[in-house]
Motif scaffolding. Structure first.
Motif, PDB file in Angstrom:
ATOM      1  N   TYR A 146      -2.057   0.623  12.817  1.00  0.00           N
ATOM      2  CA  TYR A 146      -1.474   0.651  11.478  1.00  0.00           C
ATOM      3  C   TYR A 146      -0.899  -0.714  11.095  1.00  0.00           C
ATOM      4  O   TYR A 146      -0.973  -1.137   9.944  1.00  0.00           O
ATOM      5  CB  TYR A 146      -0.400   1.746  11.394  1.00  0.00           C
ATOM      6  N   ASP A 147      -0.329  -1.421  12.087  1.00  0.00           N
ATOM      7  CA  ASP A 147       0.130  -2.796  11.886  1.00  0.00           C
ATOM      8  C   ASP A 147      -1.010  -3.658  11.369  1.00  0.00           C
ATOM      9  O   ASP A 147      -0.874  -4.407  10.405  1.00  0.00           O
ATOM     10  CB  ASP A 147       0.536  -3.369  13.257  1.00  0.00           C
ATOM     11  N   GLU A 196       5.206   6.309   7.785  1.00  0.00           N
ATOM     12  CA  GLU A 196       6.039   5.167   8.172  1.00  0.00           C
ATOM     13  C   GLU A 196       5.368   3.832   7.814  1.00  0.00           C
ATOM     14  O   GLU A 196       6.021   2.872   7.455  1.00  0.00           O
ATOM     15  CB  GLU A 196       6.259   5.267   9.682  1.00  0.00           C
ATOM     16  N   PHE A 197       4.042   3.775   7.932  1.00  0.00           N
ATOM     17  CA  PHE A 197       3.316   2.540   7.642  1.00  0.00           C
ATOM     18  C   PHE A 197       2.664   2.579   6.252  1.00  0.00           C
ATOM     19  O   PHE A 197       1.822   1.760   5.941  1.00  0.00           O
ATOM     20  CB  PHE A 197       2.241   2.302   8.709  1.00  0.00           C
ATOM     21  N   SER A 215       0.473   2.666  16.339  1.00  0.00           N
ATOM     22  CA  SER A 215       1.315   1.686  15.647  1.00  0.00           C
ATOM     23  C   SER A 215       0.597   0.346  15.536  1.00  0.00           C
ATOM     24  O   SER A 215       0.654  -0.325  14.507  1.00  0.00           O
ATOM     25  CB  SER A 215       2.625   1.455  16.390  1.00  0.00           C
ATOM     26  N   ASN A 258      -1.953  -2.740   7.844  1.00  0.00           N
ATOM     27  CA  ASN A 258      -0.981  -3.285   6.901  1.00  0.00           C
ATOM     28  C   ASN A 258      -1.249  -4.762   6.642  1.00  0.00           C
ATOM     29  O   ASN A 258      -1.224  -5.219   5.498  1.00  0.00           O
ATOM     30  CB  ASN A 258       0.447  -3.131   7.441  1.00  0.00           C
TER      31      ASN A 258
END
Lengths: 293, 390
Positions: free
Chosen positions: B163-164, B197-198, B160, B167
């Protein structure tokens, strides 16, 4: 990336690892020729070469070439001691017994290396700059070129040694017929000792060449040894050109299969090839079809 | 000579198999026995060794201060040699013979899974220092295992965090290159699961073997795609080889790796090729660079200086940090609740706002890990050093 530069990339990678397999396979054939045994400790000499060189270089002030020379020399001495302590004193030297002894020796050398150097992977710096060259869109590291030329040089030297020197000829004589060689006054014992030293040196050389690309650690010998063994079987045990060809073929096919199929099957390729050869052409590609009448 | 060789061989084998047992002298009140099953030798020794050292150090320190409510801590540490079968034997010994009140371990998910039924069967708490979410949650029933806790951050948190970061940097096309073993499979699973999700598009999914010496072929394939970033999920020497091959191939994408490379050994192996790699990592490796307001800063620097003073030249590592957290969470609960297993378990579950090495722990009945993705910070390797990305 263009398809052809991709292909060249796979080939360059394959030939590099293949060259190492070839050197390991040559170590197998040298000992096989003089003793008919398969020295399963061969991979450990590859490990010793890389580890000793890395160890020497870690000590301050040692130039690269000196470390390489010393590492090969040490490995050769260990090969000779190995023969003296474990092969020669055997009371019932049947081929099977000796092969099992080499497996034991390999475990011992590996264990000792783990205790001396620890379990970490060790880097060895490249022989020259690490800036890759671009050949038809494929990136080739200078170390790969060192591996290829180093192997080529070793193969040529080995050829001249076997063809044109007395010791080389004596070794070949032992390979053809040990009893006859003995009757001609060749000391077979000395030749066996010599072949252990020679194959240890070759193995160590291979280990040093490949270490800057793959790193080295106490347990790299096992897999390299097995791959070299596959290469030796492929070419026909006992045939030097066969060993070199076997190494190159297996290295290249591994790389191609990792690239075009899946890297998961990479290791399986070598063993699959070995099985196929054993099924369809047990004497290997270059093997002598008519053995000993 | 043959006998000599045989003798040496036996010596070597003995040396390889003996387990480390640390027993301390008895104080007046009966000591609290805490067991640990750690991968001190074998494949995961790089992780297990600092864990063992940390546990020894902390137990010594606590005992010097008088122990817990007058009870000294008897830390019993067994080496499972990174072998799941041996982990089972050692865990059984802790439970049946040593009668410990809680168990810490094991180092890897693979060595933790087999000891779960043994420790849970004895109805005493287990605090693992391995990462997989399947340790604290039964993957079949999706239920939290009441007796099992863990301190290492889950892969999903690291994924996560990555991926954050992607993004934020407007990167959406990603290629994966992962190792085919427990660590790589678990990371790859999370990378694939969380991608939609991302809004991350996985354009290549390459794998390599644990012992592979060259990943040029896989990277060449990735080079042929339009990936903007490459994520490599592997530990030990694999990532260093990927980093070197990546650089040799002249690839220009961002290279992102897992938190598994956050150790000095990786920097030593990869050398120059490590520069430019981005990774999510626990705060330990960048403790000095943290803002003064960071609640973990003080304990990280404190642990680091104590560890390095005691075990020099060894450097502090994330993995030792997991053992630190496990020991602290366990002994904090022990202070409040005493050794009665059910009370101890309930007290561990109540751990709130505990600033440890791995992050701020907030456990609960359904959360036996207690961490969020903020347990990680993004770090870039520059000039052979870790640098905190703001």
């Amino acid at each position: 990336m263009e398809w052809h530069s991709q292909l060249i990339q796979y080939l360059a990678t394959g030939i590099t690892t293949g060259a190492i397999y070839a050197l390991v396979a040559l170590g197998f054939t040298i000992i096989y020729n003089s003793t008919e045994i398969i020295n399963f400790a061969q991979g450990e000499f590859v490990m010793l070469g890389g580890m000793i060189a890395a160890g020497l270089l870690a000590m301050a002030g040692m130039p690269m070439w000196a470390a390489i020379m010393l590492a090969i020399a040490f490995a050769t001495i260990i090969g000779i001691i190995f023969e003296q302590l474990s092969i020669r004193p055997v009371k019932n030297p049947s081929v099977m017994n000796l092969i099992i002894i080499t497996i034991g020796g390999s475990i011992l050398i590996k264990g000792a290396a783990m205790i001396i150097w620890g379990k970490d992977d060790r880097p060895l710096r490249s022989f020259s700059s690490s800036q890759p060259l671009h050949i038809f869109g494929a990136a080739v590291t200078p170390q790969s070129l060192w591996v290829m030329t180093g192997t080529l040089l070793a193969v040529i030297l080995l050829h001249f040694f076997y063809e044109y020197t007395i010791t080389g000829k004596a070794l070949r004589a032992c390979a053809y017929n040990r009893k006859a060689a003995k009757l001609c006054g060749i000391s077979v014992e000395r030749m066996v000792l010599f072949s252990f030293g020679l194959s240890a040196a070759l193995g160590a050389f291979a280990g040093i060449l490949i270490a800057p690309i793959t790193f080295t650690s106490y347990d790299v010998g096992t897999m390299l040894g097995l791959k070299g063994f596959c290469a030796a079987i492929f070419g026909g045990l006992g045939s030097n050109p066969g060993a070199v060809l076997g190494g190159l073929v297996i290295g290249t096919l591994e790389s191609l299969s990792a690239g075009y199929v899946s890297s998961g099957y990479k290791d399986a390729v070598a063993f699959l090839i070995m099985l196929l050869v054993l099924y369809f052409r047990p004497a290997g590609i270059f093997g002598k079809r008519t053995e000993k009448v | 000579m043959k006998k000599l060789a045989l003798f040496t061989a036996i010596l070597v084998i003995c040396g390889l198999t003996f387990a480390t047992v640390i027993a301390r002298e008895k104080p007046e009140k009966a000591p609290y026995k805490i067991g640990a099953v750690i991968d001190v030798t074998g494949g995961a020794s790089g992780l297990g060794e600092p864990e063992k050292q940390t546990l020894e150090m902390l137990a010594e320190e606590l005992n010097a201060k008088g122990g817990i409510n007058g009870h000294k801590i008897e830390m019993i540490i067994y080496d499972n040699e990174s072998d799941p079968t041996k982990a089972v034997t050692k865990a059984k010994k802790l439970v049946n013979e040593d009668k410990v009140i809680a168990v810490i371990g094991a180092t890897q998910s693979g060595t933790t899974f087999p000891i779960i039924p043994i420790v849970v069967g004895a109805k005493i708490p287990l605090v693992s220092v391995a990462a997989s979410w399947k340790i604290v949650t039964d993957p079949d029933t999706k239920q939290t295992r009441p007796w099992v806790f863990k301190t290492a951050q889950s892969d999903s948190l690291a994924v996560s965090k990555i991926y954050d970061y992607l993004n934020k940097n407007k990167i959406s096309k990603v290629a994966l290159i992962t190792v085919s073993n427990g660590f790589g499979d678990s990371g790859r699973g999370e990378l694939l699961r969380l991608a939609p999700e991302f809004k991350i598009n996985i354009v290549a999914d390459e794998r390599f073997g644990e012992q592979d010496a060259d990943m040029t072929a896989q990277l060449t394939k990735i080079k042929g795609t339009d990936a903007q970033a490459v994520i490599c999920w592997c530990i030990q020497k694999g990532p260093a080889i990927v980093a070197k091959n990546f650089k040799d191939l002249g690839m220009t994408q961002k290279l992102i790796m897992s938190h598994g490379i956050a150790n000095q050994k990786f920097l030593d192996l990869a050398g120059d090729a490590a520069n430019g790699i981005i990774l999510p990592a626990g705060r330990l490796i960048v403790a000095e660079q943290l803002p003064l307001t960071d609640p973990q800063r003080k304990i990280l620097l404190d642990y680091k200086s104590k560890f390095e003073a005691k075990f020099s030249p060894a450097k502090v590592s994330t993995f030792g940090g997991h053992a630190y957290d496990a020991f602290m969470i366990l002994t904090n609960a022990l202070k409040k609740a005493g050794p009665e297993p059910e009370k101890l378990r309930a007290e561990i579950e109540k751990t709130k706002n505990f600033a440890g090495c791995g992050g701020i722990f907030n456990m609960g009945p359904d959360d036996h890990e207690g961490l969020t993705k903020d347990a990680f910070v993004m770090v870039e390797i520059k000039g052979g050093k870790w640098e905190l990305l703001k």
